[in-house]
Write a protein that holds these residues in place. Sequence first.
Motif, short mmCIF file in Angstrom:
data_model
loop_
_atom_site.label_atom_id
_atom_site.label_comp_id
_atom_site.label_asym_id
_atom_site.label_seq_id
_atom_site.Cartn_x
_atom_site.Cartn_y
_atom_site.Cartn_z
N VAL A 7 9.85 34.80 -40.23
CA VAL A 7 10.71 33.65 -40.49
C VAL A 7 10.11 32.88 -41.66
N TYR A 8 10.97 32.44 -42.56
CA TYR A 8 10.51 31.76 -43.76
C TYR A 8 10.96 30.30 -43.77
N LEU A 9 10.24 29.50 -44.50
CA LEU A 9 10.68 28.14 -44.78
C LEU A 9 10.53 27.92 -46.29
N GLN A 10 11.64 27.94 -46.98
CA GLN A 10 11.65 27.66 -48.41
C GLN A 10 11.70 26.14 -48.59
N MET A 11 10.74 25.61 -49.30
CA MET A 11 10.64 24.17 -49.47
C MET A 11 10.74 23.85 -50.96
N ASP A 12 11.78 23.13 -51.33
CA ASP A 12 12.01 22.75 -52.71
C ASP A 12 11.97 21.23 -52.85
N SER A 13 11.84 20.78 -54.06
CA SER A 13 11.79 19.33 -54.35
C SER A 13 10.78 18.63 -53.44
N LEU A 14 9.61 19.19 -53.36
CA LEU A 14 8.60 18.66 -52.46
C LEU A 14 8.14 17.27 -52.89
N GLN A 15 7.89 16.44 -51.90
CA GLN A 15 7.46 15.07 -52.10
C GLN A 15 6.12 14.86 -51.39
N PRO A 16 5.38 13.84 -51.81
CA PRO A 16 4.08 13.60 -51.15
C PRO A 16 4.21 13.43 -49.63
N GLU A 17 5.31 12.89 -49.17
CA GLU A 17 5.48 12.71 -47.72
C GLU A 17 5.70 14.02 -46.98
N ASP A 18 5.85 15.12 -47.71
CA ASP A 18 5.95 16.43 -47.08
C ASP A 18 4.57 17.01 -46.78
N THR A 19 3.54 16.34 -47.21
CA THR A 19 2.18 16.80 -46.96
C THR A 19 1.88 16.88 -45.47
N GLY A 20 1.24 17.97 -45.08
CA GLY A 20 0.86 18.11 -43.68
C GLY A 20 0.54 19.55 -43.35
N VAL A 21 0.20 19.76 -42.10
CA VAL A 21 -0.01 21.12 -41.61
C VAL A 21 1.31 21.59 -41.00
N TYR A 22 1.76 22.73 -41.44
CA TYR A 22 3.04 23.28 -40.99
C TYR A 22 2.76 24.39 -39.97
N TYR A 23 3.43 24.26 -38.84
CA TYR A 23 3.25 25.20 -37.74
C TYR A 23 4.56 25.91 -37.42
N CYS A 24 4.41 27.14 -37.02
CA CYS A 24 5.52 27.93 -36.53
C CYS A 24 5.44 27.97 -35.01
N LYS A 25 6.57 27.78 -34.37
CA LYS A 25 6.63 27.87 -32.91
C LYS A 25 7.79 28.75 -32.52
N ALA A 26 7.54 29.64 -31.56
CA ALA A 26 8.59 30.51 -31.04
C ALA A 26 8.73 30.25 -29.55
N TRP A 27 9.96 30.20 -29.10
CA TRP A 27 10.23 29.93 -27.69
C TRP A 27 11.11 31.02 -27.11
N LYS A 28 10.71 31.47 -25.92
CA LYS A 28 11.47 32.51 -25.24
C LYS A 28 11.71 32.05 -23.81
N GLU A 29 12.97 32.04 -23.42
CA GLU A 29 13.33 31.63 -22.07
C GLU A 29 12.60 32.47 -21.05
N MET A 30 12.11 31.84 -20.00
CA MET A 30 11.40 32.48 -18.91
C MET A 30 10.00 32.94 -19.31
N ASP A 31 9.64 32.68 -20.56
CA ASP A 31 8.34 33.15 -21.04
C ASP A 31 7.50 32.01 -21.59
N GLY A 32 8.13 31.08 -22.24
CA GLY A 32 7.42 29.93 -22.76
C GLY A 32 7.38 29.89 -24.27
N GLU A 33 6.48 29.07 -24.76
CA GLU A 33 6.39 28.87 -26.20
C GLU A 33 5.06 29.38 -26.74
N TYR A 34 5.10 29.74 -28.02
CA TYR A 34 3.94 30.25 -28.72
C TYR A 34 3.83 29.53 -30.05
#
Length: 116
Positions: free
Chosen positions: A78-105
């Motif tokens: 899965v991708y996240l294309q980020m354009d027109s970036l601003q200083p307030e976009d600064t941070g650590v970006y995390y990917c999370k996946a969720w599966k019903e009956m299984d939980g999140e990763y």
Amino acid sequence: QVQLMESGGGLVQTGGSLRLSCAASGNILRFNVVEWYRQSPENQRERVAFITNGGGTNYADSVKGRFTISRDIAANTVYLQMDSLQPEDTGVYYCKAWKEMDGEYWGKGTLVTVSS
């Protein structure tokens, strides 16, 4: 055991672009939803975007029109294309996946720094 690995972060100037990747160990369609979160230097966590296994997408108001979430099913990524970036976009970006009956990763995150 599900593993998610983010990549693509870095330092960019205001107005620049980055593309983040979230590579999953196995078929991403088995997840109900895959999300991108970010945590600011002030430790505020925000869900930035998500994509459902049906392909539906949604964005936070703060990034709408600038960020695009997409996926490559064959590449289990899965991708996240980020354009027109601003200083307030600064941070650590995390990917999370969720599966019903299984939980999140969660991945370990990738740092994005936008200089003014």
